[in-house]
Design an enzyme around this catalytic site. Structure first.
Site, PDB file in Angstrom:
ATOM      1  N   GLU A   1       8.731   2.802  33.173  1.00 15.17           N
ATOM      2  CA  GLU A   1       9.289   4.074  33.624  1.00 15.17           C
ATOM      3  C   GLU A   1       8.621   5.258  32.936  1.00 15.17           C
ATOM      4  O   GLU A   1       8.313   6.270  33.560  1.00 15.17           O
ATOM      5  CB  GLU A   1      10.798   4.093  33.366  1.00 15.17           C
ATOM      6  CG  GLU A   1      11.581   3.079  34.175  1.00 15.17           C
ATOM      7  CD  GLU A   1      13.026   2.969  33.740  1.00 15.17           C
ATOM      8  OE1 GLU A   1      13.812   2.334  34.469  1.00 15.17           O
ATOM      9  OE2 GLU A   1      13.379   3.510  32.673  1.00 15.17           O
TER      10      GLU A   1
ATOM     11  N   SER B   1      19.726  -0.952  29.981  1.00 18.47           N
ATOM     12  CA  SER B   1      20.807  -0.589  29.059  1.00 18.47           C
ATOM     13  C   SER B   1      21.476  -1.831  28.489  1.00 18.47           C
ATOM     14  O   SER B   1      21.975  -1.810  27.354  1.00 18.47           O
ATOM     15  CB  SER B   1      21.836   0.311  29.745  1.00 18.47           C
ATOM     16  OG  SER B   1      22.468  -0.342  30.826  1.00 18.47           O
TER      17      SER B   1
ATOM     18  N   LYS C   1      -9.426   2.973  -2.170  1.00 16.60           N
ATOM     19  CA  LYS C   1      -9.689   2.320  -0.886  1.00 16.60           C
ATOM     20  C   LYS C   1     -11.004   2.807  -0.286  1.00 16.60           C
ATOM     21  O   LYS C   1     -11.266   4.015  -0.216  1.00 16.60           O
ATOM     22  CB  LYS C   1      -8.523   2.603   0.068  1.00 16.60           C
ATOM     23  CG  LYS C   1      -8.570   1.874   1.407  1.00 16.60           C
ATOM     24  CD  LYS C   1      -7.299   2.164   2.196  1.00 16.60           C
ATOM     25  CE  LYS C   1      -7.250   1.434   3.522  1.00 16.60           C
ATOM     26  NZ  LYS C   1      -5.989   1.691   4.244  1.00 16.60           N
TER      27      LYS C   1
ATOM     28  N   GLU D   1       0.827  -1.195   0.000  1.00 12.34           N
ATOM     29  CA  GLU D   1       0.000   0.000   0.000  1.00 12.34           C
ATOM     30  C   GLU D   1       0.873   1.262   0.000  1.00 12.34           C
ATOM     31  O   GLU D   1       1.872   1.349   0.715  1.00 12.34           O
ATOM     32  CB  GLU D   1      -0.881  -0.028   1.255  1.00 12.34           C
ATOM     33  CG  GLU D   1      -1.781   1.157   1.459  1.00 12.34           C
ATOM     34  CD  GLU D   1      -2.613   1.041   2.739  1.00 12.34           C
ATOM     35  OE1 GLU D   1      -3.634   1.731   2.840  1.00 12.34           O
ATOM     36  OE2 GLU D   1      -2.228   0.244   3.625  1.00 12.34           O
TER      37      GLU D   1
ATOM     38  N   CYS E   1      -5.603  -2.987   2.412  1.00 12.85           N
ATOM     39  CA  CYS E   1      -5.423  -3.095   3.857  1.00 12.85           C
ATOM     40  C   CYS E   1      -6.726  -3.191   4.648  1.00 12.85           C
ATOM     41  O   CYS E   1      -7.324  -4.251   4.736  1.00 12.85           O
ATOM     42  CB  CYS E   1      -4.543  -1.943   4.360  1.00 12.85           C
ATOM     43  SG  CYS E   1      -3.643  -2.336   5.883  1.00 12.85           S
TER      44      CYS E   1
END
Length: 539
Positions: free
Chosen positions: A396, A291, A111, A44, A147
């Site tokens: 976090e 990390s 579409k 698409e 889609c």
């Protein structure tokens, strides 16, 4: 009569129309000359790349995209090509698919189902079409869809009623964890109900926060997958049809949930660095699990020689943290630097001593440490042209357990949408491939190490309690009452929800990060910063 259809699971660069056209031509020629394909299907909006966002509001951009269709028609011969593009018709813009062959446009489809939820904003740009499109090719009647069309009831059936014997669908379907199973299940049910084979071509690659996983497939009229392309990699495949019936061929096995998530993150880092022209990546390596995971992702995405790590110990950094960081850098063969931050912290606290006189120590001093690290990392990033990767996770980011202009400083946040518990699962998965993260990193209580003997649980509920609460509140939009009724402690729910509500301003200033859940911060979840709403009133 046989028909060979090529599925072009390709990776395009948003906005670079000329490069995308050249890519389409090269792949089409390969499919024709090497694979013997009669027709090739691209994803698409492949002319512009997806999502092009507000580039679609620029007249010059749309002019270039529409001109590209004529160029393609002139430059490709001997094979029919199905491509997605933004079609301008008068003052309207459509999300369209064109079928080109030997200088002629055989068909053009607009579409009909324009998604306008989650990460999708198609109604901002496009007008919906209202007609199926069926064209004849080598004696076979083929329908076109784009889609969202095949996720909605009725459009597949309308194609069959219009005479389609086979359906082609062009897709830019973003990844989230488990999406491949959801996609095949829902579309399989639609196909089985109507009884028409389908060729589903999905793009692959990273585009800012979004990952496109590929996993293109072909279904027979019973909704059974008879071909599946690999996930997270470019692949040009050919499936042969007898009449409208696909012949069963290879099915790439889908990844497990954890390995799929990991590979999505790797692809996201690789494409963000590559497509934006960075020389590599750099990150702070603390000896903690976050990390550690980001370093492994970066190396797997870019290679050892493109990644640097920086250890920046403070007076509160434990020896084991430095030791584990060195062990991981060595295990991955990464160049690393050790730059203690104490001189910078001392300088800043000395400069501020007079204005802070009479004030007790609080999080201000902790934030100074994090911001010293941010300055060091950004300086190295600027000097070397390498992208600074931040290492904060979704837990976090949800509760604001991060420092603005400190550990949030950077250009890209690979695990921004990865909850803490999933960080551990992904780390253990990576170690199952080859051991690169020391076991001690995976079993130690997590800590920011910005104060003596600090642990995350000093400020937050334990992650095995926090993450499920956050999932319910952030991703499922459950109320506090619903979460408590599900068995969670009221004080934990109150604490978590109030932290989420208060920290939208931090999230708005965080770097973009890879989306792997159905509800990521940013494109998926858009809340006002200034708001009187509170999900839980502490009274």
């Amino acid at each position: 009569m046989t028909l060979k259809i090529a599925l072009a699971q390709t990776n395009f660069l948003v906005g670079n129309i000329a490069a995308n056209v050249d890519n389409i031509i090269a792949v089409s020629n390969h499919a024709r000359d090497t694979l013997g394909a009669d027709l090739i299907v691209f994803p698409e909006l492949c002319i512009t790349g997806y999502p092009a966002e507000d580039l679609l509001l620029r007249k010059d951009f749309i002019d270039s995209a529409n001109n590209a269709i004529y160029q393609l028609a002139e430059r490709i011969n001997g094979i029919a090509v199905v491509v997605g593009y933004p079609e301008r018709a008068g003052d309207k813009l459509y999300n369209s698919a064109a079928v080109l062959q030997d200088g002629v446009m055989l068909a053009n489809y607009r579409k009909q189902a324009l998604p306008n939820y989650g990460v999708f904003d198609e109604q901002r740009y496009f007008v919906a079409g209202n007609q199926p499109c069926v064209f004849e090719f080598n004696g076979l009647f083929i329908g076109l869809t784009l889609c969202e069309d095949v996720w909605q009831s009725g459009i597949i059936a309308a194609n069959k009623q219009a005479g389609a014997e086979l359906l082609l669908t062009l897709n830019a379907s973003p990844f989230h964890s488990g999406k491949i199973y959801q996609r095949e299940k829902i579309i399989g049910e639609q196909i089985k109900a109507v009884g028409i084979p389908l060729v589903y071509v999905n793009q692959v690659g990273g585009q800012d926060e979004l990952i496109f996983d590929g996993a293109s497939f072909v279904m027979d009229e019973y909704g059974e997958v008879v071909f599946r392309a690999a996930e997270f990699t470019e692949q040009i495949s050919v499936v042969e049809f007898e009449g409208n019936q696909p012949l069963k061929t290879t099915l790439a096995a889908p990844y497990t949930k954890i390995s799929s998530d990991y590979n999505a993150l790797v692809l996201g880092v690789r494409d963000y660095v590559r497509k934006n022209g960075f020389q590599g990546a750099i990150l702070g390596l603390s000896g903690g699990v976050d990390s550690a995971l980001v370093l492994a992702l970066a190396v797997d995405a870019l290679g050892t020689d493109k990644v640097e790590a920086v250890l920046m110990p403070s007076r509160y950094t434990q020896d084991m943290s430095n030791e584990d960081a060195v062990l991981q850098a060595d295990a991955l063969g990464v160049k690393y630097h050790v730059i203690p931050i104490e001189p910078a912290v001392t300088a800043f606290t000395g400069m501020l001593a007079e204005v802070f006189a009479g004030s007790g120590r609080d999080t201000t001093e902790e934030n100074i440490q994090a911001r010293c690290r941010g300055v060091i990392l950004m300086a190295m990033s600027n000097k070397q042209g390498k992208l600074l990767l931040t290492t904060g996770n979704k837990s976090e980011m949800s509760v604001g357990y991060a420092t603005l202009y400190g550990d949030m400083a950077g250009g890209f946040a690979p695990i921004k949408d990865v909850p803490k518990l999933l960080v551990y699962q992904l780390s253990r998965y990576r170690n199952s491939v080859s051991p690169v993260i020391p076991e001690r990193v995976l079993v130690r209580p997590p800590s920011a190490e910005l104060a003596p003997d600090q642990k995350d649980e000093d400020s937050l509920p334990p992650y095995d309690m926090l993450d499920p609460i956050l999932e319910r509140y952030v991703e499922l939009d459950q109320s506090a009452e619903e979460i408590i009724a599900a068995g969670f402690r009221a004080d934990h729910v109150a604490r978590a929800i109030n932290l989420v509500d208060r920290n939208e301003y931090k999230r708005r200033q965080s770097p973009p990060g890879i989306r792997i859940t159905p509800r990521a911060f940013g494109r998926d979840r858009r809340f006002p910063i200034t708001s009187g709403y509170r999900g839980f009133d502490l009274g």
